[in-house]
Design an enzyme around this catalytic site. Structure first.
Site, PDB file in Angstrom:
ATOM      1  N   TYR A  92       0.853  -1.192   0.000  1.00  0.00           N
ATOM      2  CA  TYR A  92       0.000   0.000   0.000  1.00  0.00           C
ATOM      3  C   TYR A  92       0.890   1.244   0.000  1.00  0.00           C
ATOM      4  CZ  TYR A  92      -3.325   3.571   1.337  1.00  0.00           C
ATOM      5  OH  TYR A  92      -4.095   4.698   1.336  1.00  0.00           O
ATOM      6  N   GLU A 105      -3.296   7.478  -4.461  1.00  0.00           N
ATOM      7  CA  GLU A 105      -3.173   6.186  -3.765  1.00  0.00           C
ATOM      8  C   GLU A 105      -2.929   5.048  -4.738  1.00  0.00           C
ATOM      9  OE1 GLU A 105      -6.050   4.612  -0.427  1.00  0.00           O
ATOM     10  OE2 GLU A 105      -6.696   3.756  -2.337  1.00  0.00           O
TER      11      GLU A 105
END
Ligand code: GDP
Ligand code: MN
Length: 377
Positions: free
Chosen positions: A102, A191
């Protein structure tokens, strides 16, 4: 303002972040056609909607044959994902994943800075990781005057990779590029979840998500074509056109107030008495009936409004003028909703007399007005 994965990937690609190829499709036929251009049987259909968690909602499907593709594509188009209808999807070659990480940049209020967020436990369960294993998620503020020099990017990369050095330089490059595009585009979120290492050992942004503050859009003409306003954004745009300060909220008491300070106080008082404001609306210092019609029209577009609270402080704007404006405006406005009015300040006694025995409920004190409005939830 949110944009779609395929649009965010266009931006990522322009900054050298590896994203793989995606083919944008609007129909099942287009998906089948796109499938024939791939070099493999294994592909992924990905619904393009302005929300995350598509995988868990059934909007991401790995398929292995044309039959399966047709079946799944039929299901995905028109599907509802968290209130968004799927109108377009992308088709990508399926990637064999070795590891999922992530990586994101966002604006953090508590440190008043941009922060990088990283985890070696990326993928669809990132929220669960944040809950159960917060140590696995690294959040580090970025000094805007320093940015991310190479040495720092490598340090971050090692954190993200759990000290595995093999892909350090590749990840460091992606971190720098993502920060650069975040700053360049005035983004509020950039993201990659998951950032993957593929079975063949390559780094790839398998998903891409970006959000922007619309106030920054005037500096970014290149982003305008990505703008697909939500119902909420449409109302906010209308407010801007009419010259109001307006913020859409998720409560059910519509607020019409003059002055930003009074508007904030009104919202706080509503909360204090157990209610929830549907919006912040500052109509400014005018008693013009047209302005009230415009403001009410705006409030009534909010699907959840159950009552309206009009809280006006008369200074230079006289309360009797406002009362006149309200009466004229409501001859035109078609609504059964309860409207609570509190007028105080210059000529308030005359104003209150004018509103007696009309459709409006009145209160002299703010507390009483708020209680009246909250009663309707
Ligand atoms: P999200 O659920 O909206 O975040 O959509 P993502 O694009 O992140 O996809 C969700 C999950 O589907 C990913 O975390 C992957 O595990 C999986 N996935 C997506 N694309 C592929 C692919 O090409 N191959 C494999 N094996 N899994 C994929
Ligand atoms: Mn994702």
């Amino acid at each position: 303002m949110d944009i779609h994965e395929y649009q965010a990937k266009e931006i990522f690609a322009a900054y050298g972040i590896p994203v793989g190829e995606s083919i944008l499709c609007y129909t099942v036929e287009e998906i089948v056609e796109a499938y024939h251009t791939l070099n493999t049987d294994k592909a992924v259909i990905k619904a393009q909607v302005h929300t995350g968690g598509r995988g868990k909602a059934g909007g991401i499907k790995l398929i292995k044959s044309e039959g399966e593709l047709k079946k799944e594509a039929k299901k995905i188009f028109g599907m509802d994902i968290k209130g968004f209808t799927v109108e377009k999807s992308i088709l990508t070659e399926a990637i064999e994943i070795d590891r999922e990480y992530y990586l994101s940049f966002t604006v953090d209020r508590s440190t008043k800075s941009v922060i990088i967020i990283m985890s070696s436990e990326g993928g669809v369960d990132i929220e669960q990781v944040a809950k159960d294993n917060p140590d696995k998620i690294h959040r580090i503020p970025i000094d805007p005057f320093v940015g991310i020099p190479d040495f720092m990017a490598r340090k971050f990369a090692l954190k993200l990779l759990d000290n595995e050095t093999k892909h350090m330089n590749g990840v460091a490059k992606i971190i720098k590029s993502l920060y650069q595009l975040f700053v360049d585009k005035d983004a509020s979120l950039a993201e990659i979840n998951p950032l993957v290492i593929t079975a063949s050992g390559e780094l790839l942004a398998l998903d891409a998500k970006m959000s922007f503050d619309r106030n920054g859009l005037l500096r970014h003409e290149e982003l305008l074509s990505y703008y697909e306003p939500t119902e909420e954004e449409k109302i906010e745009d209308l407010a801007k056109e009419k010259g109001f300060s307006y913020v859409h909220l998720d409560g059910d008491i519509g607020c019409m107030v003059n002055g930003a300070g009074l508007a904030m106080t009104t919202m706080d008082m509503i909360k204090l008495y157990g209610g929830k404001p549907a919006n912040f609306l500052d109509i400014g210092g005018s008693s013009n009936p047209q302005k009230i019609v415009d403001a009410m029209t705006l409030l009534l577009q909010h699907p959840n409004v159950k009552s309206v609270l009009i809280n006006i402080f008369g200074g230079i704007t006289r309360c009797d003028d406002v009362a006149k404006g309200l009466i004229t405006a409501f001859e035109e406005i078609d609504t059964e909703l309860p409207v609570v009015v509190r007028l105080t300040g210059t000529n308030d006694t005359i104003a209150r007399e004018m509103l007696e025995n009309t459709r409006f409920e009145q209160a002299e004190e703010m507390t009483d007005a708020v209680k009246l409005a909250v009663k309707y939830q």
